[in-house]
Motif scaffolding. Structure first.
Motif, PDB file in Angstrom:
ATOM      1  N   GLY A  21       0.769  -1.236   0.000  1.00 26.05           N
ATOM      2  CA  GLY A  21       0.000   0.000   0.000  1.00 26.05           C
ATOM      3  C   GLY A  21       0.803   1.291   0.000  1.00 26.05           C
ATOM      4  O   GLY A  21       0.222   2.379   0.061  1.00 26.05           O
ATOM      5  N   GLY A  23       2.448   2.436  -2.452  1.00 32.68           N
ATOM      6  CA  GLY A  23       2.313   3.073  -3.757  1.00 32.68           C
ATOM      7  C   GLY A  23       3.333   2.611  -4.799  1.00 32.68           C
ATOM      8  O   GLY A  23       3.583   3.313  -5.781  1.00 32.68           O
ATOM      9  N   LYS A  24       3.887   1.412  -4.618  1.00 29.19           N
ATOM     10  CA  LYS A  24       4.893   0.896  -5.557  1.00 29.19           C
ATOM     11  C   LYS A  24       4.328   0.764  -6.974  1.00 29.19           C
ATOM     12  O   LYS A  24       4.938   1.209  -7.937  1.00 29.19           O
ATOM     13  CB  LYS A  24       5.409  -0.477  -5.085  1.00 29.19           C
ATOM     14  CG  LYS A  24       6.113  -0.438  -3.733  1.00 29.19           C
ATOM     15  CD  LYS A  24       6.588  -1.816  -3.309  1.00 29.19           C
ATOM     16  CE  LYS A  24       5.465  -2.813  -3.036  1.00 29.19           C
ATOM     17  NZ  LYS A  24       4.609  -2.460  -1.893  1.00 29.19           N
ATOM     18  N   SER A  25       3.156   0.138  -7.084  1.00 35.88           N
ATOM     19  CA  SER A  25       2.579  -0.072  -8.413  1.00 35.88           C
ATOM     20  C   SER A  25       2.178   1.253  -9.048  1.00 35.88           C
ATOM     21  O   SER A  25       2.318   1.444 -10.249  1.00 35.88           O
ATOM     22  CB  SER A  25       1.365  -0.992  -8.321  1.00 35.88           C
ATOM     23  OG  SER A  25       1.747  -2.228  -7.762  1.00 35.88           O
ATOM     24  N   CYS A  26       1.683   2.178  -8.223  1.00 34.26           N
ATOM     25  CA  CYS A  26       1.308   3.493  -8.749  1.00 34.26           C
ATOM     26  C   CYS A  26       2.540   4.241  -9.253  1.00 34.26           C
ATOM     27  O   CYS A  26       2.470   4.938 -10.271  1.00 34.26           O
ATOM     28  CB  CYS A  26       0.594   4.315  -7.680  1.00 34.26           C
ATOM     29  SG  CYS A  26      -1.080   3.718  -7.377  1.00 34.26           S
ATOM     30  N   MET A  37      -3.337   5.669 -10.785  1.00 37.41           N
ATOM     31  CA  MET A  37      -4.464   4.774 -10.521  1.00 37.41           C
ATOM     32  C   MET A  37      -4.986   5.055  -9.119  1.00 37.41           C
ATOM     33  O   MET A  37      -4.336   4.713  -8.130  1.00 37.41           O
ATOM     34  CB  MET A  37      -4.012   3.324 -10.626  1.00 37.41           C
ATOM     35  CG  MET A  37      -3.503   2.970 -12.014  1.00 37.41           C
ATOM     36  SD  MET A  37      -3.013   1.258 -12.122  1.00 37.41           S
ATOM     37  CE  MET A  37      -1.651   1.204 -10.983  1.00 37.41           C
ATOM     38  N   ALA A  38      -6.163   5.675  -9.056  1.00 41.67           N
ATOM     39  CA  ALA A  38      -6.694   6.105  -7.763  1.00 41.67           C
ATOM     40  C   ALA A  38      -7.089   4.914  -6.894  1.00 41.67           C
ATOM     41  O   ALA A  38      -6.993   4.966  -5.674  1.00 41.67           O
ATOM     42  CB  ALA A  38      -7.887   7.021  -7.975  1.00 41.67           C
ATOM     43  N   HIS A  42      -4.187  -4.656  -4.580  1.00 40.01           N
ATOM     44  CA  HIS A  42      -2.896  -5.219  -4.193  1.00 40.01           C
ATOM     45  C   HIS A  42      -2.294  -6.015  -5.334  1.00 40.01           C
ATOM     46  O   HIS A  42      -2.990  -6.784  -6.003  1.00 40.01           O
ATOM     47  CB  HIS A  42      -3.070  -6.176  -3.008  1.00 40.01           C
ATOM     48  CG  HIS A  42      -3.360  -5.489  -1.713  1.00 40.01           C
ATOM     49  ND1 HIS A  42      -2.484  -4.604  -1.133  1.00 40.01           N
ATOM     50  CD2 HIS A  42      -4.411  -5.572  -0.877  1.00 40.01           C
ATOM     51  CE1 HIS A  42      -2.998  -4.173  -0.007  1.00 40.01           C
ATOM     52  NE2 HIS A  42      -4.179  -4.735   0.175  1.00 40.01           N
ATOM     53  N   THR A  43      -1.000  -5.855  -5.518  1.00 40.63           N
ATOM     54  CA  THR A  43      -0.288  -6.645  -6.525  1.00 40.63           C
ATOM     55  C   THR A  43      -0.254  -8.107  -6.103  1.00 40.63           C
ATOM     56  O   THR A  43      -0.107  -8.426  -4.929  1.00 40.63           O
ATOM     57  CB  THR A  43       1.151  -6.112  -6.667  1.00 40.63           C
ATOM     58  OG1 THR A  43       1.086  -4.749  -7.033  1.00 40.63           O
ATOM     59  CG2 THR A  43       1.938  -6.897  -7.709  1.00 40.63           C
ATOM     60  N   GLY A  69       3.795  -6.231  -1.716  1.00 35.87           N
ATOM     61  CA  GLY A  69       4.221  -5.961  -0.352  1.00 35.87           C
ATOM     62  C   GLY A  69       3.575  -6.859   0.693  1.00 35.87           C
ATOM     63  O   GLY A  69       4.052  -6.970   1.817  1.00 35.87           O
ATOM     64  N   LYS A 125       3.727   9.629  -1.658  1.00 41.07           N
ATOM     65  CA  LYS A 125       2.494  10.314  -1.253  1.00 41.07           C
ATOM     66  C   LYS A 125       2.783  11.682  -0.639  1.00 41.07           C
ATOM     67  O   LYS A 125       2.100  12.123   0.292  1.00 41.07           O
ATOM     68  CB  LYS A 125       1.650   9.448  -0.278  1.00 41.07           C
ATOM     69  CG  LYS A 125       1.419   8.009  -0.778  1.00 41.07           C
ATOM     70  CD  LYS A 125       0.268   7.313  -0.088  1.00 41.07           C
ATOM     71  CE  LYS A 125       0.201   5.844  -0.508  1.00 41.07           C
ATOM     72  NZ  LYS A 125      -0.877   5.092   0.120  1.00 41.07           N
ATOM     73  N   ASP A 127       2.067  14.356  -1.753  1.00 42.88           N
ATOM     74  CA  ASP A 127       0.932  15.270  -1.977  1.00 42.88           C
ATOM     75  C   ASP A 127       0.049  15.370  -0.739  1.00 42.88           C
ATOM     76  O   ASP A 127      -0.707  16.315  -0.581  1.00 42.88           O
ATOM     77  CB  ASP A 127       0.100  14.795  -3.186  1.00 42.88           C
ATOM     78  CG  ASP A 127      -0.378  13.358  -3.044  1.00 42.88           C
ATOM     79  OD1 ASP A 127      -1.579  13.139  -2.871  1.00 42.88           O
ATOM     80  OD2 ASP A 127       0.469  12.436  -3.076  1.00 42.88           O
ATOM     81  N   ALA A 155       3.181   9.615  -6.570  1.00 37.55           N
ATOM     82  CA  ALA A 155       2.711   8.885  -7.748  1.00 37.55           C
ATOM     83  C   ALA A 155       1.438   9.536  -8.279  1.00 37.55           C
ATOM     84  O   ALA A 155       1.076   9.369  -9.432  1.00 37.55           O
ATOM     85  CB  ALA A 155       2.448   7.424  -7.404  1.00 37.55           C
TER      86      ALA A 155
ATOM     87  N   LYS B 149      -8.553  -2.699   0.320  1.00 38.21           N
ATOM     88  CA  LYS B 149      -7.712  -1.540   0.565  1.00 38.21           C
ATOM     89  C   LYS B 149      -8.545  -0.292   0.853  1.00 38.21           C
ATOM     90  O   LYS B 149      -9.525  -0.086   0.187  1.00 38.21           O
ATOM     91  CB  LYS B 149      -6.835  -1.267  -0.643  1.00 38.21           C
ATOM     92  CG  LYS B 149      -5.515  -0.677  -0.243  1.00 38.21           C
ATOM     93  CD  LYS B 149      -4.618  -0.499  -1.443  1.00 38.21           C
ATOM     94  CE  LYS B 149      -3.812  -1.741  -1.712  1.00 38.21           C
ATOM     95  NZ  LYS B 149      -2.927  -1.535  -2.852  1.00 38.21           N
TER      96      LYS B 149
HETATM   97  N1  LIG Z   1      -2.589  10.458  -2.411  1.00 39.77           N
HETATM   98  C1  LIG Z   1      -1.804   9.523  -2.941  1.00 39.77           C
HETATM   99  N2  LIG Z   1      -2.218   8.235  -3.000  1.00 39.77           N
HETATM  100  C2  LIG Z   1      -1.393   7.320  -3.540  1.00 39.77           C
HETATM  101  C3  LIG Z   1      -0.111   7.658  -4.052  1.00 39.77           C
HETATM  102  N3  LIG Z   1       0.467   6.536  -4.517  1.00 39.77           N
HETATM  103  C4  LIG Z   1      -0.411   5.541  -4.316  1.00 39.77           C
HETATM  104  N4  LIG Z   1      -1.536   5.992  -3.741  1.00 39.77           N
HETATM  105  C5  LIG Z   1      -2.698   5.178  -3.359  1.00 39.77           C
HETATM  106  O1  LIG Z   1      -2.289   4.227  -2.403  1.00 39.77           O
HETATM  107  C6  LIG Z   1      -2.918   2.972  -2.622  1.00 39.77           C
HETATM  108  C7  LIG Z   1      -1.889   1.872  -2.734  1.00 39.77           C
HETATM  109  O2  LIG Z   1      -1.100   2.042  -3.894  1.00 39.77           O
HETATM  110  P1  LIG Z   1      -0.399   0.807  -4.626  1.00 39.77           P
HETATM  111  O3  LIG Z   1       0.436   1.365  -5.725  1.00 39.77           O
HETATM  112  O4  LIG Z   1      -1.377  -0.227  -4.980  1.00 39.77           O
HETATM  113  O5  LIG Z   1       0.536   0.250  -3.455  1.00 39.77           O
HETATM  114  P2  LIG Z   1       1.565  -0.950  -3.527  1.00 39.77           P
HETATM  115  O6  LIG Z   1       2.767  -0.529  -2.786  1.00 39.77           O
HETATM  116  O7  LIG Z   1       1.772  -1.367  -4.935  1.00 39.77           O
HETATM  117  O8  LIG Z   1       0.805  -2.114  -2.712  1.00 39.77           O
HETATM  118  P3  LIG Z   1       1.023  -3.721  -2.826  1.00 39.77           P
HETATM  119  O9  LIG Z   1       0.898  -4.084  -4.267  1.00 39.77           O
HETATM  120  O10 LIG Z   1      -0.027  -4.347  -1.975  1.00 39.77           O
HETATM  121  O11 LIG Z   1       2.390  -3.992  -2.286  1.00 39.77           O
HETATM  122  C8  LIG Z   1      -3.773   3.120  -3.871  1.00 39.77           C
HETATM  123  O12 LIG Z   1      -5.105   3.256  -3.519  1.00 39.77           O
HETATM  124  C9  LIG Z   1      -3.248   4.381  -4.517  1.00 39.77           C
HETATM  125  O13 LIG Z   1      -4.247   5.066  -5.203  1.00 39.77           O
HETATM  126  C10 LIG Z   1       0.304   9.037  -3.965  1.00 39.77           C
HETATM  127  O14 LIG Z   1       1.408   9.436  -4.364  1.00 39.77           O
HETATM  128  N5  LIG Z   1      -0.580   9.914  -3.395  1.00 39.77           N
END
Ligand SMILES: Nc1nc2c(ncn2[C@@H]2O[C@H](COP(=O)(O)OP(=O)(O)OP(=O)(O)O)[C@@H](O)[C@H]2O)c(=O)[nH]1
Ligand SMILES: [Mg+2]
Lengths: 215, 149
Positions: A21, A23-26, A37-38, A42-43, A69, A125, A127, A155, B149
């Motif tokens: 969570g 934000g790796k995938s984002c 991607m709002a 989970h990946t 993660g 994050k 922002d 992201a 999530k």
């Molecule tokens: N406000 C904000 N939200 C973010 C940002 N990056 C990611 N998110 C949100 O955070 C949540 C998790 O983002 P993911 O990219 O899925 O996180 P992850 O690290 O890939 O999670 P896993 O795949 O479970 O390991 C999502 O709902 C995104 O929309 C950011 O820079 N700002």
């Protein structure tokens, strides 16, 4: 096996790691697709992305493994660390626990990669300033103490995302120029395309011919 | 390496997770975790027989362990695509997407499978849901899992 022509001269392998969570995938999607991607699920296991960039006039193809993660994937995703030239280690500036876990992520990375692997710390994050739970100064000090590159990024807005991926590549490229990174080492995470057609330093499978597609 | 359909598991990793699984099997106490980790390595083997073995384990997990179903579905699609069972692979992708439409990881897997098929001159045929595992019955579970999530 046909060897080229390639429209890039190097391949760098990256991994993206950190708690679920953060934000790796984002970050990966912002970098490869310029989209946020709002509502990202989970990946599962690992996700893969590529993009061709340019460093010092050289075209470099980044092959990026975005790891899940969630704890239940942890044991197997560790095998993707091997042979990474760059590691993006991500935490969420609004969740302190994701920052507190960095030392364990770092230990894993150091144990499973090689000394020339470039590790880039990303506080994602940024922002969400109002919900900040980790100060910039604190993280910056942690990065300095551990010899990591560091930025805060988003992201969502795209702030510093490009920079993190590109700076990592620049540092890797520099290591090649300085001779600190041995291109012939089995797990350097770097392949040089034109001078060694058909050679594959990253793994022992037959990838060279599949990599010809101009994607 | 390259993508999720062509990267190959390292032999030492496969051996490591095989050992854990077999130890648990010997004690008659196999956890879904050990079984999944072994299956995940098997479907990334370069030997079709290993992949086949991984698919059997994943099918069994899918039926008996609700918690990891979206993971099992994903790797069932990958395993089947790797042994050129494209119709089955695309069937699993489609089942997944009917539960979680818009999942970018699955959409990109679908594109990869289609590309691989085109390269090999295969036509895109789906296996109808009924011939696969009973995915439809578990739609509710999948929706619940997707919203974690
Ligand atoms: N406000 C904000 N939200 C973010 C940002 N990056 C990611 N998110 C949100 O955070 C949540 C998790 O983002 P993911 O990219 O899925 O996180 P992850 O690290 O890939 O999670 P896993 O795949 O479970 O390991 C999502 O709902 C995104 O929309 C950011 O820079 N700002
Ligand atoms: Mg992710």
């Amino acid at each position: 096996m046909s060897a080229g022509p390639y429209n890039y001269s190097y391949i760098f392998k990256y991994i993206i790691i950190g708690d679920m969570g953060v934000g790796k995938s984002c970050l990966l999607h912002q970098f490869t697709e310029k989209k946020f991607m709002a509502d990202c699920p989970h990946t599962i296991g690992v996700e893969f992305g590529t993009r061709i960039i340019e460093v010092s006039g050289q075209k470099i193809k980044l092959q990026i493994w975005d790891t899940a993660g969630q704890e239940r994937f942890r044991a197997v995703t560790r095998s993707y660390y091997r042979g990474a030239a760059g590691a993006l280690m991500v935490y969420d500036i609004t969740r302190r626990s994701t920052y507190n876990h960095l030392s364990s992520w770092l230990t894993d990375t150091r144990n499973l990669t090689n000394p020339s692997t470039v590790i880039f710390l990303i506080g994602n994050k940024c922002d969400l300033e109002a919900q900040r739970d980790v100060t910039y100064e604190e993280a910056s000090k942690f990065a300095e103490e551990n010899g990591l590159l560091f930025v805060e990024a988003s992201a969502k807005t795209g702030d510093n995302v490009e920079e993190a991926f590109l700076e990592t590549a620049k540092k890797i490229y520099q290591s090649i120029q300085d001779g600190r990174l041995d291109l012939n080492a089995a797990e350097s995470g770097v392949q040089h395309k034109p001078s060694q057609p058909g050679r594959n330093n990253l793994s022992n499978d037959q990838q060279a011919n599949k990599d010809n597609c101009p994607c | 390496m390259a993508d999720v359909l062509s990267e190959i598991v390292l032999p030492e990793d496969l051996k490591k997770f095989e050992k854990i699984y077999h130890e648990q099997l010997y004690r008659n106490d196999v956890t879904p975790k050990a079984k999944f980790e072994y299956a995940w390595c098997l479907v990334r083997s370069k030997y079709p027989a290993d992949i086949q073995k991984g698919i059997v384990l994943l099918e069994d997990l899918y039926r008996n362990d609700v918690e990891g179903q979206r993971d099992y579905l994903y790797y069932l699609a990958i395993g089947n695509a790797r042994i050129k069972e494209y119709a089955k692979a695309l069937g699993y992708v489609r089942s997944f997407l009917s539960i979680e439409p818009g999942n970018v990881q699955l959409i990109s897997l679908k594109e990869n499978i289609t590309k691989k098929m085109q390269k090999e001159g295969q036509r895109g045929i789906f296996v109808a849901g009924g011939a696969l595992l009973a995915v439809g019955a578990l739609v509710g579970v999948g929706v619940a899992l997707a919203k974690n999530k």
